[in-house]
Design a protein around this motif. Structure first.
Motif, PDB file in Angstrom:
ATOM      1  N   GLN A  43      66.280  43.435  70.387  1.00 58.49           N
ATOM      2  CA  GLN A  43      66.391  44.074  69.083  1.00 58.49           C
ATOM      3  C   GLN A  43      66.673  43.054  67.987  1.00 58.49           C
ATOM      4  OE1 GLN A  43      69.265  47.241  69.316  1.00 58.49           O
ATOM      5  NE2 GLN A  43      67.797  48.650  70.238  1.00 58.49           N
ATOM      6  N   VAL A  69      66.038  50.132  64.251  1.00 58.29           N
ATOM      7  CA  VAL A  69      65.531  49.445  65.435  1.00 58.29           C
ATOM      8  C   VAL A  69      65.758  50.324  66.654  1.00 58.29           C
ATOM      9  CG1 VAL A  69      67.653  48.118  65.797  1.00 58.29           C
ATOM     10  CG2 VAL A  69      65.540  47.250  66.707  1.00 58.29           C
ATOM     11  N   ALA A  74      61.556  46.256  72.059  1.00 60.07           N
ATOM     12  CA  ALA A  74      62.223  46.645  70.816  1.00 60.07           C
ATOM     13  C   ALA A  74      61.242  46.660  69.646  1.00 60.07           C
ATOM     14  CB  ALA A  74      63.368  45.693  70.516  1.00 60.07           C
TER      15      ALA A  74
END
Length: 189
Positions: free
Chosen positions: A134, A126, A71
């Motif tokens: 994330q 994100v 992420a």
């Protein structure tokens, strides 16, 4: 024009071949080359390895990147003024709608730790990974942004281990094995 003069010989040859087929295309490109280049709408005030301070329409923002697993989160922080409460949006949704309950607490923990949750508006984009990765990437981005806003937050965030990028990622699968380390059941006889 000066734009045509800056072309390399191979590019110029390709351009001339294409322009022979379409004179309108040549006119459009020459007009675009003669047009003035517009100034960017924002101005970078300061920039270091982790944090950029940007001035846009008289407002000052801090932009940082946070990472965890696969992420990547890009966070923009802007100070609120007056009685305005700080809002946090993740991918154009309120943080409570994007992350389920335990994960939104992880994501906003730098604000809670520094007691600045109502002093900033935060906008985050994100991508990649799952929700847990994330949320931790957003936490990393918020922590580095808060450090960029006020360096007195650094000791508190450093002690909570929020400024360090967690480098643990999934180990690659090996040939002849079902996963990275898992093996077939071993039989002695």
């Amino acid at each position: 024009s000066r734009w045509l003069a800056s072309l390399r010989p191979a590019d110029e040859e390709m351009f001339e071949r294409a322009a022979a087929h379409s004179p309108k295309w040549r006119e459009a490109l020459e007009k675009a080359a003669a047009a003035p280049v517009p100034e960017p709408a924002y101005k970078v005030v300061s920039k270091d390895s982790r944090c950029a301070t940007i001035e846009l329409d008289g407002r000052t923002m801090v932009r940082t990147v946070g990472k965890r697993k696969e992420a990547v989160a890009v966070a923009s922080l802007e100070r609120t003024y007056g009685d305005a409460m700080g809002t946090i949006t993740v991918n154009r949704k309120p943080i409570a709608d994007y992350f389920p309950w335990p994960l939104n607490g992880v994501a906003v923990s730098p604000f809670l730790l520094t007691r600045t949750s109502s002093k900033f508006n935060a906008n985050v984009v994100v991508k990649g990974g799952g929700l847990s990765g994330q949320a931790q990437a957003v936490r990393h981005a918020f922590a580095t942004a808060l450090q960029g806003v006020d360096s007195s937050f650094r000791p508190v965030l450093k002690q909570a281990d929020m400024l360090t990028r967690d480098a643990r990622i999934v180990e690659r699968k090996k040939p002849g094995k079902p996963k990275a380390r898992k093996s077939e059941q071993w039989v002695k006889r």
